[in-house]
Each structure stands twice: as structure tokens, then as C-alpha cells.
Design a protein around this motif. Structure first.
Motif, mmCIF file in Angstrom:
data_model
loop_
_atom_site.group_PDB
_atom_site.id
_atom_site.type_symbol
_atom_site.label_atom_id
_atom_site.label_comp_id
_atom_site.label_asym_id
_atom_site.label_seq_id
_atom_site.Cartn_x
_atom_site.Cartn_y
_atom_site.Cartn_z
ATOM 1 N N ASP A 1 -5.813 -1.238 2.329
ATOM 2 C CA ASP A 1 -5.908 0.083 2.936
ATOM 3 C C ASP A 1 -7.029 0.108 3.974
ATOM 4 O O ASP A 1 -6.867 0.653 5.070
ATOM 5 C CB ASP A 1 -6.168 1.143 1.868
ATOM 6 C CG ASP A 1 -4.885 1.767 1.316
ATOM 7 O OD1 ASP A 1 -3.869 1.767 2.038
ATOM 8 O OD2 ASP A 1 -4.906 2.251 0.174
ATOM 9 N N ARG A 2 -8.164 -0.466 3.632
ATOM 10 C CA ARG A 2 -9.285 -0.506 4.566
ATOM 11 C C ARG A 2 -8.927 -1.318 5.802
ATOM 12 O O ARG A 2 -9.278 -0.938 6.931
ATOM 13 C CB ARG A 2 -10.522 -1.079 3.858
ATOM 14 C CG ARG A 2 -11.721 -1.368 4.765
ATOM 15 C CD ARG A 2 -12.073 -0.250 5.703
ATOM 16 N NE ARG A 2 -12.261 1.027 5.021
ATOM 17 C CZ ARG A 2 -12.472 2.183 5.651
ATOM 18 N NH1 ARG A 2 -12.466 2.209 6.973
ATOM 19 N NH2 ARG A 2 -12.642 3.284 4.965
ATOM 20 N N ARG A 3 -8.194 -2.408 5.613
ATOM 21 C CA ARG A 3 -7.813 -3.234 6.775
ATOM 22 C C ARG A 3 -6.861 -2.476 7.708
ATOM 23 O O ARG A 3 -6.921 -2.654 8.935
ATOM 24 C CB ARG A 3 -7.179 -4.547 6.302
ATOM 25 C CG ARG A 3 -8.189 -5.580 5.818
ATOM 26 C CD ARG A 3 -7.535 -6.907 5.501
ATOM 27 N NE ARG A 3 -6.750 -6.874 4.285
ATOM 28 C CZ ARG A 3 -7.236 -7.139 3.061
ATOM 29 N NH1 ARG A 3 -8.502 -7.452 2.912
ATOM 30 N NH2 ARG A 3 -6.439 -7.098 2.011
ATOM 31 N N LEU B 1 -6.834 0.790 8.259
ATOM 32 C CA LEU B 1 -7.679 1.714 9.012
ATOM 33 C C LEU B 1 -8.505 0.972 10.058
ATOM 34 O O LEU B 1 -8.652 1.450 11.199
ATOM 35 C CB LEU B 1 -8.594 2.480 8.054
ATOM 36 C CG LEU B 1 -7.888 3.355 7.005
ATOM 37 C CD1 LEU B 1 -8.899 3.977 6.060
ATOM 38 C CD2 LEU B 1 -7.053 4.433 7.671
ATOM 39 N N ASP B 2 -9.021 -0.180 9.694
ATOM 40 C CA ASP B 2 -9.803 -0.972 10.644
ATOM 41 C C ASP B 2 -8.937 -1.494 11.785
ATOM 42 O O ASP B 2 -9.401 -1.604 12.930
ATOM 43 C CB ASP B 2 -10.486 -2.133 9.925
ATOM 44 C CG ASP B 2 -11.637 -1.688 9.029
ATOM 45 O OD1 ASP B 2 -12.084 -0.536 9.183
ATOM 46 O OD2 ASP B 2 -12.087 -2.496 8.194
ATOM 47 N N THR C 1 -8.563 -3.068 -0.536
ATOM 48 C CA THR C 1 -9.055 -3.701 0.692
ATOM 49 C C THR C 1 -7.999 -3.689 1.795
ATOM 50 O O THR C 1 -8.337 -3.606 2.982
ATOM 51 C CB THR C 1 -9.522 -5.139 0.434
ATOM 52 O OG1 THR C 1 -8.428 -5.910 -0.124
ATOM 53 C CG2 THR C 1 -10.703 -5.163 -0.534
ATOM 54 N N THR D 1 0.818 -1.212 0.000
ATOM 55 C CA THR D 1 0.000 0.000 0.000
ATOM 56 C C THR D 1 0.849 1.258 0.000
ATOM 57 O O THR D 1 0.380 2.324 -0.386
ATOM 58 C CB THR D 1 -0.929 0.020 1.225
ATOM 59 O OG1 THR D 1 -0.144 -0.221 2.406
ATOM 60 C CG2 THR D 1 -2.008 -1.049 1.126
ATOM 61 N N GLU E 1 -12.205 3.560 -3.068
ATOM 62 C CA GLU E 1 -12.859 2.950 -1.919
ATOM 63 C C GLU E 1 -13.284 1.535 -2.292
ATOM 64 O O GLU E 1 -13.324 1.163 -3.474
ATOM 65 C CB GLU E 1 -14.087 3.766 -1.509
ATOM 66 C CG GLU E 1 -13.791 5.207 -1.126
ATOM 67 C CD GLU E 1 -13.112 5.306 0.219
ATOM 68 O OE1 GLU E 1 -13.117 4.297 0.970
ATOM 69 O OE2 GLU E 1 -12.574 6.397 0.537
ATOM 70 N N VAL E 2 -13.620 0.752 -1.291
ATOM 71 C CA VAL E 2 -14.085 -0.613 -1.552
ATOM 72 C C VAL E 2 -15.298 -0.589 -2.479
ATOM 73 O O VAL E 2 -15.465 -1.465 -3.341
ATOM 74 C CB VAL E 2 -14.402 -1.327 -0.221
ATOM 75 C CG1 VAL E 2 -15.057 -2.687 -0.480
ATOM 76 C CG2 VAL E 2 -13.128 -1.499 0.615
#
Length: 410
Positions: free
Chosen positions: A301-303, A305-306, A299, A57, A275-276
Motif C-alpha cells: 500500500d505504501r509503495r 502511494l509512493d 508495505t 491490496t 501503517e508501516v
């Protein structure tokens, strides 16, 4: 890294030695005395890193969550009056020397090669960020390391960061740690030829004890995020498969090119801007391989942040599913895992790890497992058993502790 690495063959098999600062500094100081016959002006050291989550990423201007580890590279150094830069290491064949004023010419001619390209490349890159290489004194540098090579723990960034910090002080430069991270990245990209992002150097220079560095790779804004592993009764185990990768060539470049092609086709500056929810459109526009590369980055990147949110809200024990999902994405969508890594992750999960994934650039290297401290013996045995069943060489297994970033040693 190219060439020989910063540990003996036996230490590679064990995962390197976890020498403390005093031992590391002693090794670098002794090597310095062999080189010069005198004492170093000081010792500077920088850690390797584990990337907890956020793989591939960084060069897509996204998010990463690495932490500095308790395995470091030490540089014993002193200035010289004659303008010569001389480097030696415990993992090289002998001293390499070059006048500081010749660094630009040597870089342009492609003469910075092998292990010495890392320290010499840093010196050259300092010139790119404002140092007057025609006016600074020379220096002697002696390098020792306990960071395993090729395991995905960024032995290269540890060298770059330690050398950058040493030369910055010896040469009286006023450069921030954020700028030194850019110096290390420039050396890695342009002198060594590895197309890596800035995550590794940032973790090595900005890391803090018991914390990760939450880095926005576009703005370079960094935030320290407490990990709380010990408080949760957890440790982070590294399972070094012994399968060595080379980032300057091959699959790493291909993955980066696919990401750039995907961003261009989707009309965004970088995959960070997706975005997803954009993946349905991406599936329609892209060929299957490029889509899956894009899907992983978006996905992942989202993980990241999560994971930051989960650490803050629920603690370290709750991030396991995110680590697991990251590995599946790297295995199936980005296709950078290898059988040894998949076996390591599966065995760790079977032995009670709350989560496990491969870490680093892929195509070899290490897996990480977040595991209850009391389950470490069972996990180690299960991994050994699983590797033996597949006919793989026994992996090196060891614990890493989130630690402080680069500094001048006592």
C-alpha cells in the motif's frame, strides 16, 4: 479463467494477437453472423489491464495503480424478443443458452460453469444491481478477444466489462461505470467463484490513454494519473512465462484468508488500516507466515502511494526501485512468485530495465519490465537466454500501451 481461453494455443505462446479495434470487431461480428445468420446491433469492447503496482491490496481495501492495455475483448450483440440469452465465443466449444429469467435459479444451483460463467454471471449480477431479469429482452452475444489468458492481464475482467457495457445498453439500464465494476466483481466472486477484488474491472472500465487508474479500493474513489512512458522514452514490456494460474482455488484463497486473519488479530477492519509503523506490533502478535503476509500488504500500500507521488514529482523513470521492491515483497513475504517469474525479473533488470516485477495474482502469469525503448531488443534476448539456461520454455514477450477503457466500438 477456467476452461479454454480467448486465443489459440499458438497465440498463447506469442502472448495473443494485438488486433486493432476494427479487426477485433470484425472477428466478433463474423462469429455473431455464424450464430444468428444476421448482423449485430453493435460491438462493445473492453481492455485487459496491467497492474503497475499494488498486488493483493485490493481485497484488503487498500490502493492499486493499474492501467488498461491495448489488448481487448470484443462482444458483438443484439437483443432477442424471446427472453433467451445465448453466448458464443472464439474460445468455447459452442453456444451456451439460458432464459434470462432462469439466471437466478441456475446461479443458485451452481449451473454457471466454464467460460460461459463469465458472461452469464454478468447478466445474473446485473439483476443483483437493479435490472428486472423477468422483464428485459434476451440477447445474443458473440465474444472474441486478444487478451492472453492466465498471464495476469485480466482476460476475465475484459469479458465481464465488455458484456456488462453491452447488456446495459441493450437493456436500457442506467448504471454508472463504477456500478458496472461492482457487477463484474460480483460475477467473478459469486458466479465464477474467484475471490478477487474490484481492481481489474475498475481498470477495464475507467482506464484512459497514457494514464493509470489510482483506485482506493475502500471508497472506490478513482483518479486518473498520467504515466508519461513515451515522454520518458520508456515502454512497458510484458514477459508471459506461460505458467498458468487458477484464482478460483488454491494459493489465492489461502493468502486472502491469512490477510483476514491478520486484520482480525490486530483489531482492524482491513489491513488498509495499518501503517508501516504498526509492523513491529504485528510481528509480536502474529505467527511468522501471517506476519509476512501482512507485511507485504502494508508495505505494498505504501509503495502504491509512493509510486503515485513519484510519477507526479519526478516522472516514470524514477519509479523503478518501487517496482523492484514490490517483486521482492511478493517473492519473499507473500510467496506468490515462481522460478520463471524470478528469472524474468532478474534478466530484465540485468538488461537495463529501470524496474521489474511480477504482476497479477501470482503463482504463474507474467512479469512486467519498464525499459528504455532502445533496450527492448537486448532485454528480449537476455530473457530468452536466461529461460533457456534454466530449461524453461521460451516466454512470450510483448509491449503494452496504456489505453482507453471499455466503450462501444465504431
Amino acid at each position: 479463467m477456467t476452461g479454454s481461453g480467448p486465443e489459440t494455443a499458438a497465440e498463447r505462446r506469442r502472448g495473443g494477437s494485438a488486433a486493432g479495434p476494427q479487426q477485433r470487431g470484425t472477428g466478433a461480428r463474423a462469429l455473431f453472423r455464424e450464430l444468428t445468420g444476421g448482423d449485430a446491433a453493435g460491438v462493445w469492447s473492453a481492455p485487459g489491464r496491467v497492474n503497475l503496482i499494488g498486488e493483493h491490496t485490493d481485497y484488503n481495501e487498500g490502493f492499486v495503480l493499474p492501467f488498461a492495455i491495448d489488448r481487448r475483448t470484443a462482444v458483438a450483440a443484439a437483443p432477442r424478443a424471446d427472453g433467451l440469452l445465448r453466448v458464443v465465443s472464439t474460445f468455447g466449444d459452442g453456444p451456451v443458452e439460458l432464459p434470462v429469467a432462469e439466471l437466478g435459479r441456475a446461479h443458485a444451483a451452481g449451473e454457471l460453469r466454464g467460460w460461459s460463467a463469465y458472461p452469464l454471471g454478468v447478466a445474473w449480477a446485473l439483476g443483483e444491481f437493479g435490472a428486472d431479469l423477468s422483464a428485459v429482452p434476451g440477447a445474443d452475444l458473440a465474444i472474441d478477444s486478444s487478451v492472453p489468458v492466465g498471464a495476469g492481464l485480466s482476460s476475465s475482467a475484459a469479458i465481464e466489462s465488455a458484456v456488462a457495457l453491452a447488456l446495459t445498453e441493450l437493456w436500457g439500464l442506467e448504471l454508472s461505470r463504477e456500478t458496472l465494476a461492482k457487477v463484474g466483481q460480483r460475477a467473478e466472486n459469486d458466479a465464477v467463484g474467484a475471490p478477487t477484488g474490484i481492481m481489474d474491472q475498475s481498470a477495464s472500465l475507467l482506464g484512459e490513454r497514457d494514464a493509470a487508474v489510482f483506485l482506493d479500493c475502500r471508497s472506490l474513489a478513482a483518479e486518473v494519473v498520467p504515466l508519461g512512458f513515451a515522454e520518458a522514452g520508456l515502454v512497458l514490456r510484458v514477459i508471459d512465462t506461460g505458467v498458468r494460474h487458477e484464482h478460483a482455488t488454491g494459493g489465492y484463497r489461502e493468502r486472502r484468508a491469512s490477510c483476514e486473519a491478520g486484520a482480525a488479530a490486530l483489531g482492524v477492519p482491513a489491513l488498509r488500516d495499518l501503517e508501516v509503523a504498526d509492523l513491529d506490533r504485528a510481528r509480536e502478535l502474529l505467527d511468522d507466515i501471517t506476519f509476512r503476509r501482512v507485511k507485504h500488504v502494508v508495505t505494498e500500500d505504501r509503495r502504491v502511494l509512493d509510486t503515485v507521488r513519484t510519477l507526479r514529482a519526478d516522472g516514470a523513470a524514477a519509479i523503478g526501485p518501487l517496482l523492484d521492491a514490490s517483486h521482492v515483497s511478493m517473492r519473499d513475504d507473500f510467496e506468490i512468485s515462481v522460478p520463471e517469474l524470478d528469472v524474468a525479473v532478474a534478466a530484465a533488470r540485468a538488461a537495463g530495465a529501470v524496474g521489474a516485477r511480477m504482476t497479477g495474482g501470482g503463482f504463474g502469469g507474467a512479469a512486467i519490465a519498464l525499459v528504455p525503448a532502445e533496450a527492448v531488443p537486448a532485454l528480449s534476448a537476455e530473457v530468452e537466454k536466461a529461460f533457456a539456461a534454466r530449461g524453461f520454455a521460451p516466454p512470450a514477450q510483448f509491449t503494452v500501451v496504456p489505453s482507453d477503457g471499455a466503450h462501444r466500438d465504431p
